[in-house]
Every structure is written in C-alpha cells, then in structure tokens.
Enzyme design. Structure first.
Site, PDB file in Angstrom:
ATOM      1  N   SER A 149     -23.176  15.181 -13.811  1.00 44.53           N
ATOM      2  CA  SER A 149     -23.557  14.395 -14.989  1.00 44.53           C
ATOM      3  C   SER A 149     -22.939  14.956 -16.262  1.00 44.53           C
ATOM      4  O   SER A 149     -22.595  16.134 -16.347  1.00 44.53           O
ATOM      5  CB  SER A 149     -25.071  14.396 -15.169  1.00 44.53           C
ATOM      6  OG  SER A 149     -25.695  13.885 -14.035  1.00 44.53           O
TER       7      SER A 149
HETATM    8  N1  SAH Z   1     -27.063  17.536 -10.002  1.00 46.47           N
HETATM    9  C1  SAH Z   1     -25.664  17.494  -9.623  1.00 46.47           C
HETATM   10  C2  SAH Z   1     -25.040  16.132  -9.717  1.00 46.47           C
HETATM   11  C3  SAH Z   1     -25.644  15.214  -8.807  1.00 46.47           C
HETATM   12  S1  SAH Z   1     -24.782  13.779  -8.294  1.00 46.47           S
HETATM   13  C4  SAH Z   1     -24.825  18.491 -10.379  1.00 46.47           C
HETATM   14  O1  SAH Z   1     -25.319  19.159 -11.287  1.00 46.47           O
HETATM   15  O2  SAH Z   1     -23.652  18.601 -10.032  1.00 46.47           O
HETATM   16  C5  SAH Z   1     -26.069  13.251  -7.195  1.00 46.47           C
HETATM   17  C6  SAH Z   1     -26.133  14.015  -5.921  1.00 46.47           C
HETATM   18  O3  SAH Z   1     -27.254  13.528  -5.202  1.00 46.47           O
HETATM   19  C7  SAH Z   1     -24.924  13.794  -5.024  1.00 46.47           C
HETATM   20  O4  SAH Z   1     -24.352  15.019  -4.685  1.00 46.47           O
HETATM   21  C8  SAH Z   1     -25.510  13.097  -3.810  1.00 46.47           C
HETATM   22  O5  SAH Z   1     -24.875  13.425  -2.598  1.00 46.47           O
HETATM   23  C9  SAH Z   1     -26.945  13.583  -3.835  1.00 46.47           C
HETATM   24  N2  SAH Z   1     -27.925  12.772  -3.123  1.00 46.47           N
HETATM   25  C10 SAH Z   1     -27.980  11.415  -3.026  1.00 46.47           C
HETATM   26  N3  SAH Z   1     -29.030  11.039  -2.276  1.00 46.47           N
HETATM   27  C11 SAH Z   1     -29.660  12.182  -1.889  1.00 46.47           C
HETATM   28  C12 SAH Z   1     -30.814  12.457  -1.077  1.00 46.47           C
HETATM   29  N4  SAH Z   1     -31.525  11.495  -0.497  1.00 46.47           N
HETATM   30  N5  SAH Z   1     -31.176  13.750  -0.899  1.00 46.47           N
HETATM   31  C13 SAH Z   1     -30.470  14.763  -1.460  1.00 46.47           C
HETATM   32  N6  SAH Z   1     -29.365  14.560  -2.213  1.00 46.47           N
HETATM   33  C14 SAH Z   1     -28.963  13.295  -2.436  1.00 46.47           C
END
Ligand code: SAH
Length: 242
Positions: free
Chosen positions: A91
């Site tokens: 983000s």
């Molecule tokens: N917080 C992260 C960015 C997140 S992008 C950072 O600081 O880099 C959102 C992330 O959520 C992605 O990596 C995606 O694979 C993950 N995601 C999506 N659905 C999910 C689920 N059900 N459980 C765990 N992770 C999930």
C-alpha cells in the site's frame, strides 16, 4: 600494486554505497514530511492533529526500500503503492500510516495482520506493538516476507502461511487487527478474536472497486461499533479452496 588498486576500488564502492544510503535517508525523511502534511490537510479523517509522532517515527525508522523487489529508494519513498509481484501491491505509505494510526497500537499490544504481502506493514506494527502475528495466503510472498523480517531482526513478528479468514486464535486475543485486503464484510472469527476495547481496521467493499476503510471497535463481548473513515482501493481478500 594490484593490492592498492583493489583497496582503491573498495573505497570507491564504499563511498558510493554511503552516498546511496544518505540519499535513502533523505528520501525517507521527505516521505514522512509528505504524509505528515497530507494527514493534516482538509478532507482527511484524522482532524487537524493528523498522524501521531509515534506512527510517523515508525514510518521514519522502517526501510521500505528493503521490502520491495527493486530495493530502490526513489521508488520506495514516493507516496505510492508498489507492485510486489504475483499481482499484489504494497500500500501507499500514507494508507499504511493511516491504518496503523486507526489501530491505536500501544507498546504492550498483540496485533494480528491479515495479508502480509511484503512484510512492510507488519514491520511498522512491530515497532509499535509487543507482538505481531501476520498471515499470508500466497506461499512465495509469505516466504519472502518472513526472510526479510528475519534478516532485518524483527524478532517480535511471526508469519504464517494460510487463509486469514479464520484468524490465528493461538496467537490472540488481539488488541488490534489490521486487514490489508478487501472483503465485503469483516470475517466473524476476527471479531471473535478481538479483545473488548480492541479495533479491527480493514477495507470493506467489493474487490476491484473502491472500498470504505472501516474501523470496527469491540465495545462488549457481543457488541461492536463500525465507522467508515476513507475511500481506499485494495487488492481482493481471497479464500483458500479447502
Ligand atoms: N500488507 C502488505 C500488503 C498487502 S497486499 C504489505 O505491507 O506489503 C494484500 C495481501 O493480502 C496480498 O499479499 C494477498 O496475497 C494477501 N491476501 C489476500 N487474501 C488473503 C487471505 N485470505 N489470507 C491471507 N492473506 C491474504
């Protein structure tokens, strides 16, 4: 003679590395000033006081460039989202700071993050909390984030591979939960694992449109309040098949 040349080359490389480090420090400080003044401007949800010094300090101390594939400070310290591969993004720094602020993390807190991605948001939370547990559904991202966090000595973060919908009861109960992927409703198990007085911060809405950044506060064991704070755009919260 050959030895002298080698020493000279090493000195040049070291000087270039130091210059690059200095530039990164300046770029990161500029990013912090950008998000500080943006948070205070009209139209943000934080009011005139903006972001707290604690959160800004965590943003200033955390090397975002080490969490992105390019490891470039010019890319890392613009206030922009950055692709981290496999269709996912880290983000925009302002949104990371805003979600952290809304989570109201204190030094004795235990925090859950769903969506580890690069590990950057987990690193920010780890500077403010006692313990951070974070779940990522994509194996390659979970592995890389765990390695990055370990290499950078974030010893109070545990990364788990899996579907975060069911939370992580053995790690909780949680003072705060931060979800960094968009879903129509907060998952009930996460509300369940939140302490009374705790907050869940997540983008609520359908994937591929804008969502409402939402704060759910647990005020009694079976009562919550919900408020929408800002319009955001997050990648979808996906579910595992099993
Ligand atoms: N917080 C992260 C960015 C997140 S992008 C950072 O600081 O880099 C959102 C992330 O959520 C992605 O990596 C995606 O694979 C993950 N995601 C999506 N659905 C999910 C689920 N059900 N459980 C765990 N992770 C999930």
């Amino acid at each position: 003679m050959r030895c002298m040349l080698l020493l000279l080359a090493m000195a040049v490389v070291a000087r270039e590395a130091t210059a690059q480090d200095d530039q990164c420090v300046r770029d990161r400080a500029a990013m912090v000033e950008t998000i500080r003044s943006y948070a205070r401007s009209a139209g943000t949800s934080l009011g005139p006081q903006g972001l707290s010094e604690r959160v800004l300090e965590a943003m200033a101390q955390t090397k975002r460039h080490l969490f992105i594939p390019e490891r470039s400070c010019a890319i890392a310290y613009a206030d922009r989202p950055v692709p981290i591969g496999l269709g996912q993004t880290i983000s925009q720094p302002y949104i990371v700071a805003l979600m952290t602020e809304l989570a109201e993390v204190a030094p004795d807190h235990v925090v859950l993050e769903i969506g580890t991605g690069s590990g950057y948001q987990a690193a920010i939370l780890a500077r403010l909390a006692r313990k951070v547990c974070t779940i990522e559904i994509i194996p390659q991202l979970a592995e890389t984030a765990a390695k990055t966090l370990k290499d950078l000595a974030y010893d109070n973060v545990s990364v788990r591979l899996g579907d975060g919908f069911d939370g992580w009861p053995e790690c909780g109960p949680f003072d705060a939960i931060v979800v960094t992927a968009a879903l129509g409703q907060p998952p009930p198990p996460l509300i369940e694992q939140l302490k009374v007085g705790g907050r869940l911060v997540m983008p609520v809405g359908s994937a591929y449109t804008t969502q409402q950044l939402t704060v759910v506060e647990k005020i009694t064991p079976d009562k919550t309040t919900t408020r929408s704070v800002a319009l955001v755009r997050f990648v979808p919260f996906t579910r595992s098949q099993n």
